[in-house]
Write a protein that holds these residues in place. Structure first.
Motif, short mmCIF file in Angstrom:
data_model
loop_
_atom_site.label_atom_id
_atom_site.label_comp_id
_atom_site.label_asym_id
_atom_site.label_seq_id
_atom_site.Cartn_x
_atom_site.Cartn_y
_atom_site.Cartn_z
N GLY A 111 0.86 -1.19 -0.01
CA GLY A 111 -0.16 0.09 0.08
C GLY A 111 0.90 1.21 0.16
O GLY A 111 0.24 2.27 0.01
N GLU A 112 2.00 1.23 -0.02
CA GLU A 112 3.11 2.17 -0.04
C GLU A 112 2.74 3.16 -1.52
O GLU A 112 2.53 2.58 -2.25
CB GLU A 112 4.59 1.68 -0.29
N GLY A 113 2.75 4.49 -1.23
CA GLY A 113 2.58 5.47 -2.30
C GLY A 113 1.23 5.91 -2.41
O GLY A 113 0.73 6.75 -3.42
N ARG A 114 0.01 5.14 -1.82
CA ARG A 114 -1.33 5.39 -2.08
C ARG A 114 -1.79 6.57 -1.80
O ARG A 114 -2.28 7.52 -2.48
CB ARG A 114 -2.11 4.28 -1.07
N ASP A 115 -1.24 7.35 -0.66
CA ASP A 115 -1.52 8.46 -0.25
C ASP A 115 -1.15 9.55 -1.09
O ASP A 115 -1.42 10.60 -1.62
CB ASP A 115 -1.19 8.89 1.28
N ARG A 116 0.29 9.31 -1.58
CA ARG A 116 0.90 10.36 -2.39
C ARG A 116 0.33 10.27 -3.72
O ARG A 116 0.33 11.26 -4.37
CB ARG A 116 2.28 9.99 -2.61
N LEU A 117 -0.13 9.19 -4.27
CA LEU A 117 -0.68 8.97 -5.57
C LEU A 117 -1.93 9.91 -5.63
O LEU A 117 -2.27 10.47 -6.53
CB LEU A 117 -0.73 7.73 -6.09
N TRP A 118 -2.94 9.60 -4.71
CA TRP A 118 -4.16 10.35 -4.37
C TRP A 118 -3.82 11.80 -4.49
O TRP A 118 -4.52 12.59 -5.33
CB TRP A 118 -5.02 10.01 -3.44
N GLN A 119 -2.89 12.11 -3.73
CA GLN A 119 -2.53 13.57 -3.68
C GLN A 119 -2.22 14.27 -5.01
O GLN A 119 -2.61 14.99 -5.43
CB GLN A 119 -1.40 13.74 -2.64
N ALA A 120 -1.41 13.31 -5.82
CA ALA A 120 -1.00 13.71 -7.15
C ALA A 120 -2.10 13.80 -7.99
O ALA A 120 -2.22 14.91 -9.02
CB ALA A 120 -0.05 12.86 -7.58
N ILE A 121 -2.94 12.90 -8.01
CA ILE A 121 -4.06 13.03 -8.84
C ILE A 121 -4.97 14.22 -8.67
O ILE A 121 -5.38 14.91 -9.47
CB ILE A 121 -4.99 11.54 -8.60
N ARG A 122 -5.13 14.60 -7.26
CA ARG A 122 -5.97 15.79 -6.86
C ARG A 122 -5.21 17.06 -7.64
O ARG A 122 -5.94 17.88 -8.18
CB ARG A 122 -6.08 15.98 -5.47
N GLU A 123 -3.85 16.90 -7.64
CA GLU A 123 -3.24 18.20 -8.00
C GLU A 123 -3.15 18.39 -9.36
O GLU A 123 -3.38 19.28 -10.02
CB GLU A 123 -1.81 18.12 -7.50
N ALA A 124 -3.29 17.09 -10.03
CA ALA A 124 -3.37 17.01 -11.55
C ALA A 124 -4.65 17.57 -11.99
O ALA A 124 -4.77 18.18 -13.17
CB ALA A 124 -3.10 15.71 -12.18
N VAL A 125 -5.69 17.31 -11.55
CA VAL A 125 -6.99 17.89 -11.84
C VAL A 125 -7.29 19.39 -11.45
O VAL A 125 -7.72 19.83 -12.40
CB VAL A 125 -8.26 17.13 -10.88
N ARG A 126 -6.46 19.59 -10.48
CA ARG A 126 -6.52 21.07 -10.28
C ARG A 126 -5.96 22.01 -11.08
O ARG A 126 -6.11 23.23 -11.37
CB ARG A 126 -5.96 21.65 -8.76
N THR A 127 -4.62 21.44 -11.65
CA THR A 127 -3.97 22.17 -12.56
C THR A 127 -4.65 22.26 -14.11
O THR A 127 -5.43 21.57 -14.47
CB THR A 127 -2.55 21.81 -12.72
#
Ligand code: GTP
Ligand code: MG
Length: 200
Positions: free
Chosen positions: A184-200
């Protein structure tokens, strides 16, 4: 952010079968067996949602998954599992069919917000580099995910990430996420990156 629901929508072997081109989609691209389907299951925390197999070339269609979350920026939100590339043993006819299908999806899909580009944490292959360059030429935002990180020690990971950044000509601003569908490593970081990608 919470996932309220996730379901398999449709498996498509021709563009005419794709669901209506609305909402926000993230596509998952990577070599056969790199861990695309496993990533979907872990990201969503739902075992068996996408089919995982030891045999490369398992996912041979474009599979759509609808997610409902309590994050307004991500609703509706879809994950799209694309067939893996680089597996030579599938029949010629199938390979000839794959290329155009993936190409049509990546070039024409208006809902496509970003590509999760998966490479094995232990190293990339020339086909990975070629595919990545092609994605860049299409001007698609890409998040690089290094899968199966659990197979490496800390020091090795750092070294491999450095190599990946050099090989793929990434800047500090480009996200590279160490991922393991086992731990499950990276799960929080990936969701974070997904949210950022949607915002930009
Ligand atoms: N150790 C480890 N094994 C993994 C990880 N992710 C996937 N695997 C294993 O790798 C194999 C392939 O996983 P899949 O998720 O089916 O890979 P895929 O990219 O969807 O493969 P195709 O659909 O054939 O293109 C399976 O045996 C998984 O259990 C991971 O993070 N760590
Ligand atoms: Mg798969």
């Amino acid at each position: 952010m919470r996932i309220v629901g996730a379901e398999f929508t449709r498996s498509c072997v021709a563009p005419e079968q794709f669901p209506p081109d609305r909402g926000i989609e993230f596509a998952i691209v990577g070599r056969s067996n790199v861990g695309k389907s496993s990533l979907i299951n872990r990201l969503v925390q739902q075992k068996g949602l996408a089919h995982v197999s030891r045999t490369p070339g398992k996912t041979q269609a474009v599979n759509f998954f609808d997610l409902r979350t309590n994050d307004r920026a991500l609703s509706p939100f879809r994950l799209v599992d694309l067939p893996g590339y680089g597996y030579a043993r599938v029949s010629k006819a199938l390979r000839a069919q794959w290329g155009p299908l993936i190409q049509r999806y990546l070039c024409e899909r208006r809902s496509l917000a970003c590509v999760l580009f998966l490479i094995d944490a232990r190293g990339s292959e020339p086909t990975d580099v070629a595919t990545f360059e092609w994605l860049r030429s299409l001007k698609l935002p890409v998040i690089v995910v290094m899968t199966k990180s659990d197979k490496l020690g800390r020091g090795e990971r750092r070294a491999c990430e450095e190599t990946v950044r050099e090989t793929f000509l990434l800047t500090e601003a480009d996200p590279v996420i160490q991922w393991s569908s086992v731990t499950g490593e990276g799960r929080d970081r990936l969701w974070q990156a997904i949210r950022e990608a949607v915002r930009t």
